[in-house]
Design a protein around this motif. Structure first.
Motif, PDB file in Angstrom:
ATOM      1  N   ALA A   1       6.505  48.557  69.250  1.00 29.92           N
ATOM      2  CA  ALA A   1       5.097  48.811  69.556  1.00 29.92           C
ATOM      3  C   ALA A   1       4.201  47.939  68.684  1.00 29.92           C
ATOM      4  O   ALA A   1       4.657  47.356  67.692  1.00 29.92           O
ATOM      5  CB  ALA A   1       4.770  50.280  69.313  1.00 29.92           C
ATOM      6  N   GLY A   2       2.975  47.844  69.072  1.00 22.37           N
ATOM      7  CA  GLY A   2       2.001  47.110  68.264  1.00 22.37           C
ATOM      8  C   GLY A   2       0.653  47.775  68.445  1.00 22.37           C
ATOM      9  O   GLY A   2       0.400  48.417  69.475  1.00 22.37           O
TER      10      GLY A   2
ATOM     11  N   TYR B   1       5.561  45.041  60.260  1.00 27.58           N
ATOM     12  CA  TYR B   1       4.752  44.004  59.608  1.00 27.58           C
ATOM     13  C   TYR B   1       3.308  44.048  60.082  1.00 27.58           C
ATOM     14  O   TYR B   1       3.004  44.625  61.126  1.00 27.58           O
ATOM     15  CB  TYR B   1       5.358  42.606  59.793  1.00 27.58           C
ATOM     16  CG  TYR B   1       5.297  42.030  61.199  1.00 27.58           C
ATOM     17  CD1 TYR B   1       4.163  41.366  61.666  1.00 27.58           C
ATOM     18  CD2 TYR B   1       6.393  42.112  62.048  1.00 27.58           C
ATOM     19  CE1 TYR B   1       4.111  40.836  62.941  1.00 27.58           C
ATOM     20  CE2 TYR B   1       6.360  41.588  63.329  1.00 27.58           C
ATOM     21  CZ  TYR B   1       5.222  40.950  63.770  1.00 27.58           C
ATOM     22  OH  TYR B   1       5.172  40.429  65.034  1.00 27.58           O
ATOM     23  N   ILE B   2       2.438  43.437  59.261  1.00 25.49           N
ATOM     24  CA  ILE B   2       1.027  43.326  59.610  1.00 25.49           C
ATOM     25  C   ILE B   2       0.843  41.965  60.268  1.00 25.49           C
ATOM     26  O   ILE B   2       1.303  40.945  59.756  1.00 25.49           O
ATOM     27  CB  ILE B   2       0.145  43.413  58.342  1.00 25.49           C
ATOM     28  CG1 ILE B   2       0.413  44.724  57.575  1.00 25.49           C
ATOM     29  CG2 ILE B   2      -1.337  43.265  58.687  1.00 25.49           C
ATOM     30  CD1 ILE B   2       0.067  45.989  58.308  1.00 25.49           C
ATOM     31  N   TYR B   3       0.184  41.955  61.391  1.00 23.48           N
ATOM     32  CA  TYR B   3      -0.003  40.726  62.161  1.00 23.48           C
ATOM     33  C   TYR B   3      -0.840  39.691  61.407  1.00 23.48           C
ATOM     34  O   TYR B   3      -1.614  40.032  60.510  1.00 23.48           O
ATOM     35  CB  TYR B   3      -0.757  41.025  63.453  1.00 23.48           C
ATOM     36  CG  TYR B   3       0.066  41.639  64.560  1.00 23.48           C
ATOM     37  CD1 TYR B   3       0.980  40.882  65.277  1.00 23.48           C
ATOM     38  CD2 TYR B   3      -0.103  42.975  64.912  1.00 23.48           C
ATOM     39  CE1 TYR B   3       1.702  41.451  66.314  1.00 23.48           C
ATOM     40  CE2 TYR B   3       0.614  43.549  65.949  1.00 23.48           C
ATOM     41  CZ  TYR B   3       1.523  42.779  66.644  1.00 23.48           C
ATOM     42  OH  TYR B   3       2.240  43.333  67.674  1.00 23.48           O
TER      43      TYR B   3
ATOM     44  N   PRO C   1      -5.085  36.985  58.031  1.00 27.75           N
ATOM     45  CA  PRO C   1      -4.610  38.347  58.277  1.00 27.75           C
ATOM     46  C   PRO C   1      -5.331  38.922  59.496  1.00 27.75           C
ATOM     47  O   PRO C   1      -6.474  38.568  59.765  1.00 27.75           O
ATOM     48  CB  PRO C   1      -5.012  39.116  57.016  1.00 27.75           C
ATOM     49  CG  PRO C   1      -5.325  38.087  56.004  1.00 27.75           C
ATOM     50  CD  PRO C   1      -5.738  36.851  56.732  1.00 27.75           C
ATOM     51  N   TYR C   2      -4.646  39.770  60.228  1.00 28.12           N
ATOM     52  CA  TYR C   2      -5.195  40.315  61.463  1.00 28.12           C
ATOM     53  C   TYR C   2      -5.056  41.832  61.409  1.00 28.12           C
ATOM     54  O   TYR C   2      -4.052  42.352  60.928  1.00 28.12           O
ATOM     55  CB  TYR C   2      -4.400  39.741  62.642  1.00 28.12           C
ATOM     56  CG  TYR C   2      -4.986  39.960  64.010  1.00 28.12           C
ATOM     57  CD1 TYR C   2      -6.350  39.993  64.226  1.00 28.12           C
ATOM     58  CD2 TYR C   2      -4.139  40.095  65.114  1.00 28.12           C
ATOM     59  CE1 TYR C   2      -6.871  40.173  65.497  1.00 28.12           C
ATOM     60  CE2 TYR C   2      -4.654  40.267  66.386  1.00 28.12           C
ATOM     61  CZ  TYR C   2      -6.018  40.310  66.577  1.00 28.12           C
ATOM     62  OH  TYR C   2      -6.520  40.487  67.845  1.00 28.12           O
ATOM     63  N   LEU C   3      -6.051  42.514  61.919  1.00 34.89           N
ATOM     64  CA  LEU C   3      -6.067  43.966  61.841  1.00 34.89           C
ATOM     65  C   LEU C   3      -5.137  44.562  62.901  1.00 34.89           C
ATOM     66  O   LEU C   3      -5.584  45.123  63.897  1.00 34.89           O
ATOM     67  CB  LEU C   3      -7.501  44.483  62.036  1.00 34.89           C
ATOM     68  CG  LEU C   3      -7.703  45.970  61.791  1.00 34.89           C
ATOM     69  CD1 LEU C   3      -7.579  46.303  60.332  1.00 34.89           C
ATOM     70  CD2 LEU C   3      -9.071  46.412  62.298  1.00 34.89           C
ATOM     71  N   GLY C   4      -3.839  44.385  62.656  1.00 31.46           N
ATOM     72  CA  GLY C   4      -2.890  44.905  63.634  1.00 31.46           C
ATOM     73  C   GLY C   4      -1.552  45.136  62.972  1.00 31.46           C
ATOM     74  O   GLY C   4      -1.207  44.461  62.009  1.00 31.46           O
ATOM     75  N   VAL C   5      -0.822  46.095  63.491  1.00 33.20           N
ATOM     76  CA  VAL C   5       0.480  46.398  62.892  1.00 33.20           C
ATOM     77  C   VAL C   5       1.552  46.420  63.974  1.00 33.20           C
ATOM     78  O   VAL C   5       1.320  46.868  65.096  1.00 33.20           O
ATOM     79  CB  VAL C   5       0.419  47.744  62.110  1.00 33.20           C
ATOM     80  CG1 VAL C   5       0.057  48.909  63.023  1.00 33.20           C
ATOM     81  CG2 VAL C   5       1.727  48.031  61.391  1.00 33.20           C
TER      82      VAL C   5
ATOM     83  N   THR D   1      -1.483  51.675  58.478  1.00 32.22           N
ATOM     84  CA  THR D   1      -2.803  51.065  58.361  1.00 32.22           C
ATOM     85  C   THR D   1      -2.706  49.776  57.546  1.00 32.22           C
ATOM     86  O   THR D   1      -2.149  49.792  56.445  1.00 32.22           O
ATOM     87  CB  THR D   1      -3.772  52.026  57.653  1.00 32.22           C
ATOM     88  OG1 THR D   1      -3.607  53.321  58.226  1.00 32.22           O
ATOM     89  CG2 THR D   1      -5.201  51.576  57.807  1.00 32.22           C
ATOM     90  N   PRO D   2      -3.219  48.675  58.067  1.00 30.31           N
ATOM     91  CA  PRO D   2      -3.173  47.432  57.296  1.00 30.31           C
ATOM     92  C   PRO D   2      -3.945  47.590  55.976  1.00 30.31           C
ATOM     93  O   PRO D   2      -5.027  48.186  55.968  1.00 30.31           O
ATOM     94  CB  PRO D   2      -3.862  46.421  58.215  1.00 30.31           C
ATOM     95  CG  PRO D   2      -3.717  46.985  59.579  1.00 30.31           C
ATOM     96  CD  PRO D   2      -3.774  48.467  59.406  1.00 30.31           C
TER      97      PRO D   2
END
Lengths: 553, 311
Positions: free
Chosen positions: A445-446, A515-517, A304-308, A354-355
């Protein structure tokens, strides 16, 4: 008729050709040992690093490739645990936090040294942070300092005396930092390269403190305080770092060298990895992921990566001004289908910005895939069965991945809401320009977190937030983020305030979370101690290599 | 001949000026600036950056000062690569690009001339059709397809050659040279076939045959020299094309050359870098065309007479 090319010319031509051919072929003789097996023997990590670094100055750099090199060359007061991301002692061996959570007192190690052997002390931080806050330097990460008392005011020119900024060297080994408000994520910020110290004498040797583009970060010049030091930087070819003997924890660093390869092209980098030229590649082409997965290849690490990934809505667009329309759009994206059928790399459907799990925060979201309720909302907004809804445009920056997703969403909205959506792709800089000028209707956007805290995601949508770019403004939301959360007494209280704010955001839906990256890395099995974490941040001082015969380096 | 060269160099000045002006105003009118980023850039930072690179001055003033700098050979600082000048970046990328172009040319000449000569020896037979069809395929085959195919076969499956790099691993220059050279080999094959066919029908070749000389001797000793004139004339523009057109190959094989800078500069809106590279390539193309024309003059007395008459 006589031949027109003189004999001497043609024979010279053939001689030159022969020499060139020989040099081309001669190069092919030699050992066939690839980088990975050779590196395992010599303790050299071969690292695929995306693009050519633009700068290694921690107060100027902004990109991920730069980050991966800077963390090897420099270190902050605090490190993060490579697995849990909890703060661990870095240059500061210990610290105390005042009861009101505003004053941090750091005790620096007496054996901390710069890579040229100079002593490294608390005054270095005061000078470096002063430098980082000089507007002329053009530090894009200056906002990382703004939790420090008066840092923002100093940066924006409201005060001119740096003495008033909350950073003081009490003595050579004690640094005191006073914050504006208790900031639970402050220790994390210290491990961000924008708060790393720089070597004053070196910076000043090559220019003034606030001068951009001096040569102090080049090989032979740069002095750092990290586990490694720069040995070689060949543009577009490689950056080589080697162990720094003066590093306070040098005895526990196991790699001898890291060679970073700037590979512009993800496909090339993946091929280099497969051919044993790289130990690591962090840019796996999307269509290769399935192959690695079906082969159960242990090299592929998905974390999991802290990005949306989300869509911004320009709320000033006439047909998108009604929040019921925006909600309807958000409720008719089948995120499970997108992640399972299109993305296929373990991405998590996102129903909030927020992830989940960010600093123990799990957003409460009422957003669901619910076409029926969405149709009702759209009808309530005056568009029963999508009738009369003007054609709307999705803007994305040119990329096959973004296109696929936009096409799928276009079809979902047509199917469930009966509305027509067109797609527009623009080259990156043109797209950035359109979004910042709000010259779009719906825009891809990301956001990748700089530190693990919900604040890093939620403060994007403040009324005057530079990254808001939707035109949405809710003073009640601003109050929650800027005042209530900042003044919260306990962690739970703070999270409860974020929950409330995020609910507010989702109810108005100026942004549609998608989605969450995940971070997709290819890591050779010989690389040990590589911990996947949600910041995808490697700890080079912990990584070591284990060769085929079990020998360790 | 000297006067011819001098005239051509004089003509190059307005050409270069047009190239610089057009590029200058085009890059400045493209949407998105060099300092726009995914994360919002505070206005004070933008101001500081623009002031540092003189972007806060009126456009015409920037244009004049740029022209002045270019006249002194200073292409300015790169906006993107902090602390590097465009001159320095070009100097860093040129050796790899030039070397690649040279090897590619070598590959092109060896394959092209052999195929062309073979084809011309027996026109309209299988010995002609086969190499010429291959040449047609070579012209059509884009390097972004050929490169990865060669890498898959020779790099990944057979493991004979490295998949990327430049001077780092033994043999890493072979696949890029072949990939870049193939398209040009195909052109050269067709040019040398044409040239050879013309020469082979000349009287002096018939005489040589009548003398009873062996076919290889006729080809190599008598025909080749004349037959290759069209190829020689093609070398100048081809070399300029190789230098400027190696971007795809540089990307596929991870070669630290100029092509990658050029394309990245456009994506980054690195104004000085785009301009610098354009000026550099324009100069190069003008020079190579001049060289190739002078070579043609020197080889062909008829042309020389005409040029002499004109000047």
């Amino acid at each position: 008729m006589k031949p027109q090319v003189p004999v001497s010319t043609s024979s010279a031509f053939f001689t030159i050709s022969l020499i060139l051919l020989c040099s081309l072929l001669l190069g092919s003789c030699g050992s066939s040992e690839n980088n990975v097996s050779k590196g395992n023997r010599t303790g050299t990590l071969h690292w695929g690093n995306g693009t050519e670094p633009q700068s290694l100055d921690p107060h100027i750099a902004t990109g991920v490739p730069e980050h991966k090199i800077i963390v090897a060359l420099m270190e902050g007061l605090v490190l993060k645990d490579s697995k849990t991301l909890e703060p661990r002692p870095g240059v500061a061996e210990s610290w105390e936090i005042s009861d009101d959570g505003r004053v941090y007192t750091f005790h620096l190690r007496d054996n901390a040294r710069w890579s040229n052997g100079d002593p490294h002390n608390a005054h270095d931080y005061v000078w470096s942070w002063w430098r980082a806050l000089q507007p002329a330097l053009g530090n894009l990460y200056a906002y990382m300092y703004f939790s420090i008392e008066n840092a923002k005011e100093y940066y924006e020119g409201e005060i001119s005396d740096f003495e008033q900024v909350g950073v003081k060297a009490l003595d050579d080994l004690t640094l005191q930092v006073t914050l504006k408000n208790p900031t639970p994520y402050f220790l994390q910020l210290l491990d961000h390269y924008s708060l790393y110290p720089v070597h004053q004498a070196t910076v000043e040797k090559f220019g003034t403190a606030d001068q951009r583009g001096t040569r102090w970060t080049y090989e032979g010049n740069i002095v750092g305080n990290g586990a490694f030091q720069l040995r070689d930087w060949k543009i577009n070819r490689r950056v080589v770092v080697e162990r720094n003997p003066y590093y306070w924890n040098a005895d526990n660093v196991r790699l001898n060298e890291i060679v970073y390869y700037p590979t512009e092209n993800a496909i090339t980098e993946e091929r280099m990895f497969r051919a044993g030229q790289l130990h690591y590649s962090g840019t796996v082409p999307a269509d290769k992921i399935a192959t690695y997965q079906s082969n159960n290849d242990p090299a592929l690490r998905i974390d999991p990566y802290l990005g949306v990934y989300f869509y911004r809505i320009n709320v000033e667009t006439p047909q998108l001004q009604d929040k019921r329309v925006r909600r309807a759009l958000g409720m008719t994206i089948d995120r499970d289908q997108l992640t399972e059928r299109i993305l296929k790399a373990g991405q998590i459907p996102a129903y909030a910005i927020t992830p989940p799990g960010t600093m123990g925060y799990y957003p409460e979201s009422d957003l669901r895939f619910d076409p029926e309720a969405a149709r009702q909302l759209l009808a309530d907004a005056g568009y029963p069965n999508g009738e009369g809804f003007p054609s709307t445009e999705i803007l994305y920056n040119t990329s096959e991945g973004h296109r696929k997703l936009a096409v799928a969403i276009q079809q979902m909205w047509k199917k469930h809401l009966n509305i027509d959506v067109t797609l527009l792709n623009q080259e990156w800089k043109v797209y950035l320009n359109s979004v910042s000028m709000k010259d779009y209707q719906i825009g891809r956007a990301g956001w990748i977190g700089d530190y693990v805290d919900p604040n890093n995601f939620l403060d994007m949508f403040l009324c005057n937030g530079g990254n808001n770019r939707t035109g949405w403004c809710n003073p009640a939301y601003d109050k929650l983020i800027l005042e209530d959360a900042a003044e919260a007494e306990t962690h739970e209280q703070r999270l409860a305030i974020f929950t409330q704010a995020e609910k507010m955001l989702l109810a108005d839906m100026p942004v549609i979370p998608i989605y969450i990256y995940t971070s997709n890395n290819l890591v050779d099995p010989s690389v040990k101690n590589f911990s996947g974490n949600i910041l995808n941040q490697p700890s080079f001082s912990e990584i070591y290599l284990e060769s085929d015969n079990g020998g360790q380096q | 001949m000297l006067r011819f060269a001098f005239n051509r160099l004089l003509q190059a000045i307005p050409v270069l000026l047009i190239v610089i002006s057009a590029t200058f105003f085009l890059v400045h009118s493209a949407p998105g600036g060099p300092f726009s980023a995914d994360k919002a850039v505070p206005p004070e930072v933008i101001r500081a950056l623009e002031a540092q690179y003189n972007l806060d001055q009126p456009l015409w003033q920037q244009y004049i000062s740029y022209l002045g700098d270019v006249l002194q050979g200073d292409l300015g600082p790169s906006f993107k690569y902090s602390g590097r000048t465009v001159n320095e970046l070009i100097a860093a990328g040129l050796p790899a690009t030039a070397e690649l172009a040279m090897y590619a040319m070598l590959v092109a000449l060896i394959i092209g001339i052999s195929a062309g000569v073979l084809a011309a020896m027996r026109p309209n037979t299988m010995q002609d059709y086969l190499p010429m069809s291959a040449a047609m395929l070579g012209i059509c085959m884009p390097s972004f397809l050929l490169g990865p195919i060669l890498v898959l076969v020779f790099g990944i499956h057979l493991e004979w050659l490295p998949v990327s790099g430049w001077g780092d691993i033994p043999g890493d220059k072979i696949l890029p040279a072949i990939t870049l050279g193939t398209g040009y080999a195909a052109y050269i094959a067709r040019l040398s076939r044409g040239g050879m066919l013309e020469v082979l029908s000349q009287d002096y070749i018939r005489t040589a045959r009548a003398k009873g000389l062996s076919e290889p001797l006729i080809i190599f000793k008598h025909a080749l020299r004349g037959g290759l004139i069209p190829v020689v004339a093609f070398l100048g523009p081809a070399f300029a094309g190789l230098l400027g057109g190696s971007f795809v190959v540089e990307t596929i094989f991870q070669i630290p050359g100029l092509g990658r800078f050029y394309v990245q500069a456009a994506f980054n809106r690195d104004y000085t870098m785009i301009l610098g590279m354009t000026v550099f390539f324009a100069t190069l193309i003008i020079l190579f065309n001049l060289l190739s024309d002078m070579l043609a003059l020197w080889l062909n007395p008829k042309l020389r007479q005409q040029a002499g008459g004109d000047s």
